[in-house]
Design a protein around this motif. Sequence first.
Motif, PDB file in Angstrom:
ATOM      1  N   GLY A  67     -42.403  -8.502 -32.587  1.00  6.62           N
ATOM      2  CA  GLY A  67     -42.341  -8.986 -33.667  1.00  6.62           C
ATOM      3  C   GLY A  67     -43.597  -9.854 -34.293  1.00  6.62           C
ATOM      4  N   VAL A  68     -44.779  -9.487 -33.588  1.00  5.81           N
ATOM      5  CA  VAL A  68     -45.954 -10.255 -34.143  1.00  5.81           C
ATOM      6  C   VAL A  68     -46.533  -9.761 -35.236  1.00  5.81           C
ATOM      7  N   ARG A 106     -37.848  -7.816 -38.641  1.00  9.12           N
ATOM      8  CA  ARG A 106     -38.426  -6.983 -37.766  1.00  9.12           C
ATOM      9  C   ARG A 106     -37.666  -6.013 -36.922  1.00  9.12           C
ATOM     10  N   SER A 107     -37.909  -4.684 -37.021  1.00  8.55           N
ATOM     11  CA  SER A 107     -36.861  -3.850 -36.490  1.00  8.55           C
ATOM     12  C   SER A 107     -37.128  -3.754 -34.903  1.00  8.55           C
ATOM     13  N   SER A 110     -49.051 -14.200 -43.629  1.00  6.47           N
ATOM     14  CA  SER A 110     -49.480 -14.441 -42.377  1.00  6.47           C
ATOM     15  C   SER A 110     -48.693 -13.872 -41.236  1.00  6.47           C
ATOM     16  N   GLY A 111     -47.327 -13.269 -41.704  1.00  4.89           N
ATOM     17  CA  GLY A 111     -46.890 -12.707 -40.724  1.00  4.89           C
ATOM     18  C   GLY A 111     -47.261 -11.322 -40.024  1.00  4.89           C
ATOM     19  N   HIS A 112     -48.347 -10.744 -40.742  1.00  7.45           N
ATOM     20  CA  HIS A 112     -48.718  -9.257 -40.299  1.00  7.45           C
ATOM     21  C   HIS A 112     -50.091  -9.510 -40.140  1.00  7.45           C
ATOM     22  N   ILE A 113     -50.314  -8.505 -39.295  1.00  4.56           N
ATOM     23  CA  ILE A 113     -51.610  -7.983 -38.812  1.00  4.56           C
ATOM     24  C   ILE A 113     -52.125  -6.843 -39.326  1.00  4.56           C
TER      25      ILE A 113
END
Length: 178
Positions: free
Chosen positions: A56-57, A71-72, A143-146
Amino acid sequence: MSKMSDTLMRHGEAQRITLTLNGRERSGYCEPRELLSDFLRHELGATGTHVGCEHGVCGACTVHVGGVAARSCLMLAVQADGRRVETVEGLAPAQTLGDLQQAFQRHHALQCGFCTAGILMSCADFLQRMPDPSEEQVREMLSGHICRCTGYTPIVAAVLDVAARRRNAAAGKEVEHA
């Protein structure tokens, strides 16, 4: 029926679930502990949902469940039974790009594309809830995505562009091309 479904059914572990995927009712079989991300990709063929970290990161697996970004990789497929699920494949009408996808293209907001589907899904959810965001708010959401390829500046520009175009369209104003 998929090969996985057939194997699980023979062992008595599979459970049939039905959900509305991108506006169309779909059914399939899954183990009680199967992740929604795996069910979407392997059982229903919605391969636009990518799996990165499985914690979920990274955000690559983001979809909408019941109209909200989720987040699946953190949700079991059985939890989506009877619910409405949208993936990146459902963001725009067939054979076209939605306004958010067009803005990503216009602003060069993607490169390898692995994280793009999840980012698009989060951006779509964000713009529904926050139609007039500041740059800081967009950056906070991202910020919740890389993403290791683009840097975030073109993504931020694309989201702000869509927000401005939607506001202008709602006000009946001419939209300038960026």
